[in-house]
Design an enzyme around this catalytic site. Structure first.
Site, PDB file in Angstrom:
ATOM      1  CB  CYS B  83      33.036  -0.270 -33.796  1.00  0.00           C
ATOM      2  SG  CYS B  83      32.655  -0.249 -35.563  1.00  0.00           S
ATOM      3  CG  HIS B 330      33.987   5.281 -35.508  1.00  0.00           C
ATOM      4  ND1 HIS B 330      34.617   4.527 -34.537  1.00  0.00           N
ATOM      5  CD2 HIS B 330      32.916   4.535 -35.919  1.00  0.00           C
ATOM      6  CE1 HIS B 330      33.951   3.385 -34.368  1.00  0.00           C
ATOM      7  NE2 HIS B 330      32.931   3.360 -35.198  1.00  0.00           N
TER       8      HIS B 330
END
Lengths: 383, 383
Positions: B83, B330
């Site tokens: 991420c 996200h």
């Protein structure tokens, strides 16, 4: 930018390492490069890898390997450019040190790909091509290269046997490389009788996949004293269209041409100055096209240097001196790092029977996709 | 190293873009950043992405996007740090320009992840953790964060409701961000009644995944004239152990501490000088831990700034001013690029109702893994 030197190298034997993990192989190469350098830590780790997510269920690979190799708190990333990932990681490590952002960086190429069924691996490798416009049609990676080779043979009048010297040279050289995957000599007869993969590419035109890792540790050249430093004289990268059908000429590696010309310009060199050339012989046709694009053969005459005996370690332009992708093996994301490690070994004079005499300037070229992403590096031994 | 400026930005709305492809979304952000910059080409494209191989059957993503966006022959690579991929791509683009190797580079973060079944996506996201020692045990990514949150609540005596202000602030700010995934206000009551995911993390502690892309175009600062340039004042990256059980203290983000301290040192700043902080609120617990590690809260007191009303756009340390991961969304490999784009928007004064008054210094922090790889950037508007 400051000049960058290669202080240490490390590599594992390429094989089907079923008893060893991704992290185990990579850290063997990393620790070997650290030991060769007399260092215990680096500021940055750049991991070249293509398939760890798809094959090994492991992403965040930079972090994993920094952690597992004891490089606590070091910065770490994974770099992916399909089969060009190894050289791409090296180039980013190079820029990090050249920029002054880091005083030490380690580039490692790693691939662990033989644990899965070959069908799964073939599907994973096809993700190097355009998924929507090539992969979706069911064409495999070797299939794309077969289309190129077939067209080349028709266009320029070569027959399949004319490509044999590339594979014979690679296998002969790998006999003397303990890290190579294949240690078998081949002949023209064997080459012609090998099982077909995707016509006209047969098993002895194609490089074998494998598990392996290779690493290089980079520092500013100014940090080293004395002669015989191995410095990076040039680094360049370019892309062509990803899908081969989008190219005006599918038989010319325009990204190899562009990145090699940029590299020659950076280093102030011409093709005749290159003592050896570790090219990306994923398939024999790629050797021919690479020699043409980089100025070692005329257009359409790629097989000529091989047929004329010029590619052996004592020839005009030695290639695949440690076995190349064909016989050293092709653990895809690691290959570019192996090529650079091998150039360092040549410049250090560590190549025994396949040592290129008085080698002081070596070039490595790594390709991702079917001629899509092409990185060229030139290393030089200083006086 | 020369100073680097951000000339242009671009982003797509984050959503479930079922009708659009990976390349389509990414090129929308790339072309928007080019247009915002008044440029038509860049020398290098750095693509931050985590899952294109596993979810979209597409590797060699740098090449694909350079090709598809019309950046012919440009150098291109994909960068992966789970991420943290978006900020990792930005940092490498930054080093390429800072080193002098390139005069223009584009960093784009892209993730297209909603086309697959959520079970597949959850399994893919788990590859950000240690596959052999965490994933193999069946623990999901949210499960790992739940272990951290539970321990934190026990250790420091916080209750679940104390984390509500983080999510309420993020959702309130996203109402004014047209690119955000979620446009819904939430209340403490809603927060406490949300469906459980992995106790104590419920749906309103956790950020939603999504499809999206964000891009930034970098040039040497010296190439620009006049005031109000947005320059990169600091860039730093650090790693912790990948597996959380290997850490001496699982409640302290040591990589956030190290990379933020390095960044403060580079920029000659202290926490009190930061006008806004786009932190990585993948889960509400991460907001608390990030504020502590970066010097905005005492150890064990991470929820305090939120409870005291200090995190709103007009507070002491505004966070998630465009919605954060919680409400902007996200799209994992793209998130770091969104954060940086949002800091640029703040420094340009383009944030309407959530504009931080007189913002001239903004920080963004992107995390890969459970606090494993942490990148910190500080951007500054010049006089």
């Amino acid at each position: 930018m400051r000049q960058v030197a290669i202080l240490g190298i490390g590599q594992t034997k390429i094989d089907e390492h079923w008893e060893r993990s991704l992290r185990d192989l990579a850290s063997e190469a990393i620790l070997a490069a650290l030991e060769d350098s007399g260092r215990q830590w680096v500021q940055g780790l750049f991991v070249g890898n293509m398939l760890s997510g798809m094959i090994d269920d492991q992403n965040n690979l930079g972090n994993l390997l920094a952690d597992w190799s004891g490089l606590k708190m070091a910065e770490a990333v994974k770099v992916e450019a399909a089969c060009g990932s190894g050289a791409a990681a090296f180039r980013l490590a190079l820029m990090a040190v050249a920029s002054g952002e880091m005083d030490s960086a380690l580039a490692v190429g790693i691939e662990k790909m033989t644990d899965r069924h070959p069908h799964e691996v073939t599907a994973a490798l096809a993700t190097a091509a355009d998924a929507d416009y090539e992969g979706e049609q069911g064409v495999s990676f070797v299939g794309l290269n077969a289309l190129i080779m077939q067209r080349y043979m028709v266009e320029y009048g070569w027959k399949h046997a004319d490509f044999a010297p590339f594979s014979i040279n690679a296998h002969a050289n790998a006999m003397h490389n303990p890290w190579a995957r294949l240690h078998t000599r081949i002949t023209l007869e064997k080459f012609e009788k090998a099982d077909m993969v995707a016509s006209p590419i047969n098993l002895l035109d194609a490089s074998p996949i494998g598990d392996g890792a290779a690493a290089l540790l980079l520092v500013p050249a100014e940090a080293l004293t004395g002669p015989n430093k191995i410095v990076v004289a040039a680094s360049a990268s370019a892309t062509d269209t990803l899908a081969i059908h989008d190219r005006p000429d599918t038989l010319f590696l325009s990204a190899a041409h562009r990145s090699s010309r940029t590299a020659y310009h950076q280093a102030g060199l011409e093709p005749k100055d290159i003592d050896l050339f570790e090219l990306h012989d994923a398939f024999s046709i790629m050797s021919a096209l690479s020699l043409e694009a980089c100025g070692f053969a005329e257009r359409g005459q790629g097989p000529r240097p091989a047929l004329d005996g010029e590619i052996s370690p004592t020839g005009r332009i030695p290639i695949c001196t440690r076995g190349g992708l064909k016989a050293r093996g092709h653990p895809v994301g690691a290959t570019g790092a192996y090529q650079l490690v091998e150039v360092v070994q040549q410049l250090r004079g560590q190549c025994s029977e396949t040592q290129v005499p008085e080698a002081s300037i070596g070039m490595a070229q790594n390709i991702g996709g079917s001629g899509a992403t092409i990185l060229t590096h030139i290393l030089r031994k200083t006086d």
